[in-house]
Write a protein that holds these residues in place. Structure first.
Motif, PDB file in Angstrom:
ATOM      1  N   LYS A  23      14.663  56.572  52.413  1.00  0.00           N
ATOM      2  CA  LYS A  23      14.073  55.493  53.211  1.00  0.00           C
ATOM      3  C   LYS A  23      13.265  54.597  52.279  1.00  0.00           C
ATOM      4  N   ILE A  24      13.339  53.297  52.528  1.00  0.00           N
ATOM      5  CA  ILE A  24      12.612  52.342  51.694  1.00  0.00           C
ATOM      6  C   ILE A  24      11.256  52.038  52.327  1.00  0.00           C
ATOM      7  N   ARG A  25      10.217  52.192  51.506  1.00  0.00           N
ATOM      8  CA  ARG A  25       8.867  51.811  51.924  1.00  0.00           C
ATOM      9  C   ARG A  25       8.222  51.096  50.740  1.00  0.00           C
ATOM     10  N   GLY A  26       8.302  49.743  50.757  1.00  0.00           N
ATOM     11  CA  GLY A  26       7.855  48.985  49.599  1.00  0.00           C
ATOM     12  C   GLY A  26       8.760  49.274  48.413  1.00  0.00           C
ATOM     13  N   TRP A  27       8.157  49.673  47.285  1.00  0.00           N
ATOM     14  CA  TRP A  27       8.945  50.067  46.113  1.00  0.00           C
ATOM     15  C   TRP A  27       9.121  51.587  46.024  1.00  0.00           C
ATOM     16  N   ASP A  28       8.776  52.268  47.099  1.00  0.00           N
ATOM     17  CA  ASP A  28       8.910  53.727  47.133  1.00  0.00           C
ATOM     18  C   ASP A  28      10.163  54.113  47.910  1.00  0.00           C
ATOM     19  N   ILE A  63      13.087  51.230  39.446  1.00  0.00           N
ATOM     20  CA  ILE A  63      13.812  51.904  38.368  1.00  0.00           C
ATOM     21  C   ILE A  63      15.242  52.184  38.791  1.00  0.00           C
ATOM     22  N   VAL A  64      15.434  52.647  40.022  1.00  0.00           N
ATOM     23  CA  VAL A  64      16.785  52.945  40.512  1.00  0.00           C
ATOM     24  C   VAL A  64      17.645  51.683  40.493  1.00  0.00           C
ATOM     25  N   LEU A  65      17.065  50.547  40.905  1.00  0.00           N
ATOM     26  CA  LEU A  65      17.802  49.281  40.868  1.00  0.00           C
ATOM     27  C   LEU A  65      18.125  48.873  39.433  1.00  0.00           C
ATOM     28  N   SER A  66      17.137  48.927  38.564  1.00  0.00           N
ATOM     29  CA  SER A  66      17.332  48.453  37.191  1.00  0.00           C
ATOM     30  C   SER A  66      18.339  49.302  36.430  1.00  0.00           C
ATOM     31  N   GLU A  67      18.458  50.575  36.788  1.00  0.00           N
ATOM     32  CA  GLU A  67      19.404  51.458  36.099  1.00  0.00           C
ATOM     33  C   GLU A  67      20.776  51.480  36.766  1.00  0.00           C
TER      34      GLU A  67
END
Length: 331
Positions: free
Chosen positions: A17-22, A63-67
């Motif tokens: 689940k997305i909560r901000g950048w978490d 980090i997940v997006l950038s990688e």
């Protein structure tokens, strides 16, 4: 609620689940499809089912997006059991573009084109009363799960294509329950992507123009769709924005209700195989092709709708078809 599917650095699959950048990692879940089927079997909404499972850990979304570890927000382990399709001529922007395309190449039509007539028929009959079927609009097949490119990855364009253009759209995401009924899981930003050059030669080539790769995500929006959605579509070349346009979508700005488009897809029994996944695009409100933009290998598309979380970005890259002329063997 917004969900994503992603990979760990070790390559295992997770749902969060997305909560901000978490990213709040959901325990014992490796696919949204599994979560949806479990919710269907218990008879509870997906959001309630997910919240009841709790959280087993956290990941940094940036980090997940950038990688490049974000997966499409819905998929099937067997590509053949994921159908990608769409409805066209649901927004004035695409109807106007196709009206111009279908009048091109020296044709001498007078009066509205077939495309504009179909759009106007949707305005008149695409929003039926509850429980009734309205008029159908255009429908097209794109492919199975193998043509879905993950968010952030490059979309291949075959060397035989006449064009490669973005189509910023809403995508409806569905799973077929054990009872053979379709269940809408939610929505995502989509780049349906098409070969408008081929379609512009003759509107009967539309089926060819739609066969190709696409992308959607990165997030799955779970819940009621806002009636108005304002987004932005951009194209970058070597880091510079070469085209951008704000677009408006949502049911208040479409010629058909979402329910009517769903009915005219799922009325066919062959689309009701238990366990299958469906990704259905709802039509584009804005196209760079209409402004004379020609895409080059390396260009990057960025489509954003604030309610849907992070933008969907994909570069384009050229590719060669696997089967060349005279490449079919005769047995």
């Amino acid at each position: 609620m917004r969900l994503i599917q992603f990979e760990t650095p070790q390559g295992s699959r997770k749902v969060g689940k997305i909560r901000g950048w978490d990213i709040e990692v959901i325990p014992h879940a490796s696919s949204v499809r599994e979560l949806a089927l479990a919710a269907i079997r218990t008879g509870e909404p997906l959001e309630r089912h997910v919240h009841a499972l709790g959280i087993e850990g956290h990941e940094d979304y940036r980090i997940v997006l950038s990688e490049g570890r974000v997966l499409p927000p819905l998929d099937h382990a067997d590509h053949a059991h994921c159908l990608v399709s769409g409805s066209g001529l649901t927004h004035l922007g695409s109807a106007s573009t196709r009206d111009s395309m279908h009048r091109g190449a020296g044709r001498r039509e007078t009066g509205p084109s077939d495309a504009m007539r179909l759009f106007k028929s949707g305005m008149a009959g695409g929003r039926p009363a509850e429980g009734q079927a309205g008029i159908a609009t255009g429908w097209f097949y794109k492919g199975d799960g193998a043509i879905v490119v993950r968010p952030g990855a490059a979309i291949p364009v075959p060397d035989f294509a006449d064009d490669a253009g973005e189509e910023p759209e809403l995508a409806g995401l569905y799973v077929i329950g054990d009872d053979g009924a379709p269940y809408r899981i939610g929505f995502a930003i989509g780049n349906e992507f098409a070969d408008h050059g081929t379609e512009g030669k003759n509107y009967l080539y539309l089926a060819h123009s739609k066969l190709g790769y696409c992308s959607f995500g990165p997030e799955l929006y779970v819940g009621a769709l806002p009636a108005t959605l304002i987004g932005m579509s951009r194209i970058r070349r070597e880091g510079r924005v070469i085209w951008e346009r704000e677009f408006i979508s949502g049911q208040d700005h479409m010629s058909h209700s979402i329910e009517n488009l769903e009915y005219h897809h799922f009325k066919y029994n062959q689309f009701l195989r238990p366990g299958d996944v469906h990704v259905h695009f709802f039509g584009a409100p804005a196209l760079s092709f209409a402004d004379g933009v020609h895409i080059q290998s390396g260009d990057t598309f960025e489509i954003s709708i604030p309610e849907f979380g992070e933008p969907l970005t994909n570069a384009v890259t050229s590719s060669r078809p696997r089967v060349a002329m005279n490449g079919v063997a005769v047995l």
